[in-house]
Design an enzyme around this catalytic site. Structure first.
Site, short mmCIF file in Angstrom:
data_model
loop_
_atom_site.label_atom_id
_atom_site.label_comp_id
_atom_site.label_asym_id
_atom_site.label_seq_id
_atom_site.Cartn_x
_atom_site.Cartn_y
_atom_site.Cartn_z
N ASP A 34 41.39 30.56 41.31
CA ASP A 34 42.10 31.72 40.90
C ASP A 34 42.84 31.41 39.39
OD1 ASP A 34 43.81 33.98 41.30
OD2 ASP A 34 43.42 33.70 43.43
N ASP A 71 43.32 37.02 38.07
CA ASP A 71 44.30 38.13 38.84
C ASP A 71 44.73 38.95 37.64
OD1 ASP A 71 46.29 38.09 40.93
OD2 ASP A 71 47.75 37.97 39.10
N GLU A 103 40.10 40.99 39.09
CA GLU A 103 40.82 41.75 40.03
C GLU A 103 41.47 42.73 39.10
OE1 GLU A 103 44.69 41.97 42.85
OE2 GLU A 103 44.77 41.14 40.94
N HIS A 110 44.57 38.40 50.54
CA HIS A 110 45.87 38.09 50.74
C HIS A 110 46.92 39.00 50.64
CE1 HIS A 110 45.25 37.49 46.69
NE2 HIS A 110 46.57 37.09 46.24
N ASP A 111 46.74 40.08 49.84
CA ASP A 111 47.56 41.08 49.58
C ASP A 111 47.31 42.37 50.46
OD1 ASP A 111 48.35 40.01 47.25
OD2 ASP A 111 46.93 40.73 46.07
#
Ligand code: TEU
Length: 580
Positions: free
Chosen positions: A103, A211, A274, A346-347
């Site tokens: 990430d 991210d 993302e 995870h969101d």
């Protein structure tokens, strides 16, 4: 394991598995997952057949946003282990024929990162300009109500600006106040980030998930100030998004990153950006290989369809909206660019609880959802536990939540009388990020086999029924169904490369589409409802005798279908035929 197809990049036939380390597996009994815990569970991933692991952040971090607030880009947080543990894990992943993607969180750092500590120390520190420092609004005292440089709200409640008393200026943080935004306008910032990325690639990692990478270019006015956002009725803050989502220099920055970090690497590291708020047209630009930006993007359209005015305003999904959205993305990226495909991360809340049925039809609706997603054109992502059909957490009390976004929203909305406790808890139960963050359920022993200690968030109490050990022993489990989908992608070029045609776009229950590649056609069918439904496609007769490749109903015959029978509740079917 990655079986590349000729004339296609390796990731076209690959499946990525996301690990959220703090909830994956704990090796040392401190209640938080760690790298050795992951290393101890690689057999599970190898059996599943995934090609790539994406690791959510494991870098040193104050953990204000569960690791998305990084204080050192080139290390490992002691709660997760050490660099030696990381190297050992990477070597093991590679030995098993898988890849590992990190990430990359470079829209912001932690406020405890040495760069920010220096930057905040004085007006004339050489790193002052590495972040977005701005004076209070004209003619206002620092700290006075409304003196923030713009009216933007942060994603985690409160204003997007925090005052630093020492210098009397505010810094921008689109997320928590412990996540100051980096100033990508400054070439030194970009050079430092590229050098850090090369360091990880040289260490052997196989790419990056980036991210909120489409937030890095902010649209400042000519004098350096940032514009106010529109305040929606009843909102506490203005919407800054139009001023930083896919901002003016975003393509330039990503092209520069590609040149500086990726272009010369023959092993083709995976890059996935993302991008909240990205449109199809923008995504084509981001992922057109000739432009040299990223391989694919995570778009958010399909996970916003069951939302109203904001993230917390939940309503049921209309299947026709989902089909219209995916259909546009499939068409828009058919010739240039590439899609990523995901339900969970995870969101997001767990898909079986969200778009399926996490009660009676849990396994069947989970496998139907998986079938529909994985057989679109694009690279599928599996989020840990999705392959077990893990469900939402169904927490009852606010003190069970850990996620900063959930906890802050609850406090802010209550304090401003925007909602009552009951409706806030209901919204959290439906959408809180903690739904995805309960621990992977490994077996039926205490704490689901995740830890011998006190878990950092409550384990979902349904682990005695839903766990990996039970599914590993059960050939008709959700786990083995995911494995068949992954095997099918590896073996069948029509899955990776076939053209996509949506069928029955106006039907509110059945999701149907065609994939075609050369002489092969695949028909994919999914019933998104608890009632039986007919398959109404114009050339149904042509499928007489087609091979039934996959079906999610136990005992469903997998060869020699004679017609297209009515779909049972939540049923999925995949047929193959040769044409021409
Ligand atoms: O998420 C970006 C993002 O837009 C999230 O804020 C998410 O959509 C939101 O929770 C919904 O309201 C990334 C990470 O995936 C997330 O975990 C981080 O908290 C965030 O960036 C900040 O780094």
């Amino acid at each position: 394991m990655t079986a590349s197809l000729p004339d296609a990049p390796w990731w076209a036939s690959a499946v990525v598995y996301q690990i959220y380390p703090r909830s994956f597996a704990d090796s040392d009994g401190d209640g938080i997952g760690d790298l050795r815990g992951i290393a101890g569970r690689l057999d599970h991933l190898e059996l599943l057949g995934v090609d790539v692991i994406w690791l959510s952040p494991v870098y040193p971090s104050p953990q204000d946003d569960a690791g998305y607030d990084i204080s050192d880009y080139q290390g490992i947080d002691p709660i997760f282990g050490s660099l030696a543990d990381f190297d050992a894990l990477l070597a093991d992943v590679h030995t098993r024929g898988m890849k590992l993607v990190m990430d990359l969180v470079v829209n912001h750092t932690s406020d405890e990162h040495p760069w920010f500590i220096e930057s905040r120390s004085s007006h004339d520190n050489p790193k002052r300009d590495w972040y977005w420092w701005r004076p209070p609004r004209a003619h206002m005292e620092p700290g006075a109500p409304g003196a923030e440089p713009t009216n933007w709200g942060s994603s985690f409640s409160g204003p997007a600006w925090d005052l630093d008393e020492r210098t009397g200026e505010y810094y921008l943080h689109l997320f928590s106040r412990k996540q100051p935004d980096l100033n990508w306008e400054n070439p030194e910032v970009r050079a430092a980030i590229y050098s850090m990325m090369r360091w990880w690639l040289d260490r052997g990692v196989d790419g990056f998930r980036m991210d909120v990478i489409n937030f890095i270019s902010k649209a400042a006015n000519a004098d350096g100030s940032l514009p106010d956002g529109i305040v929606r009725n009843g909102a506490l803050f203005g919407n800054g998004r139009p001023h930083y989502v896919c901002g003016p220099r975003i393509h330039e920055f990503l092209q520069e990153m590609h040149r500086e970090v990726f272009a010369e690497r023959p092993e083709m590291p995976l890059t996935v950006g993302e991008m909240p708020g990205v449109t199809v047209d923008e995504a084509v630009l981001f992922t057109d290989p000739a432009r040299g930006e990223v391989d694919m993007v995570f778009q958010f359209e399909h996970v916003d369809l069951d939302r109203g005015v904001d993230w917390w305003d939940v309503h049921p999904l209309r299947l026709t909206d989902l089909k219209a959205s995916f259909g546009r993305w499939q068409a828009g990226l058919a010739d240039l660019g590439w899609n990523s495909l995901y339900w969970d991360n995870h969101d997001q809340p767990r898909v079986v609880s969200r778009f399926g049925d996490d009660g009676e039809f849990r396994e069947r609706s989970a496998t139907m959802l998986a079938t529909v997603l994985h057989l679109h054109r694009g690279t599928p992502y599996v989020y840990q536990g999705e392959e077990l059909a893990m469900t939402n957490a169904h927490f009852e009390r606010i003190d069970q939540y850990r996620d900063i976004e959930s906890v802050n929203h609850y406090a802010e909305a209550l304090a401003h009388g925007q909602a009552d406790e009951g409706s806030l808890l209901e919204a959290l139960r439906a959408v809180s990020r903690d739904n995805a963050r309960t621990q992977v359920q490994w077996d039926a022993t205490e704490n689901a086999g995740f830890t011998t200690g006190e878990p950092w968030i409550a384990v979902n109490p349904n682990y005695p029924q839903i766990n990996a050990a039970e599914q590993h022993d059960n050939p008709s489990s959700v786990f083995y169904y995911y494995r068949s989908l992954i095997t099918l992608r590896h073996a069948e070029p029509a899955v990776a490369l076939g053209d996509f045609t949506m069928l029955m776009p106006d039907d509110e229950a059945v999701y149907a589409f065609l994939r075609s590649h050369g002489q092969t056609e695949l028909l994919v069918l999914g019933n998104f409802s608890p009632e039986p439904h007919p398959v109404l496609i114009s050339d149904a007769a042509a499928w007489t005798g087609a091979q039934l490749v996959l079906c999610n109903i136990d005992g469903g015959a997998v060869t020699g279908a004679s017609s297209l029978p009515e779909l049972q509740p939540w049923e999925a079917r995949v047929y193959r035929r040769q044409v021409g």
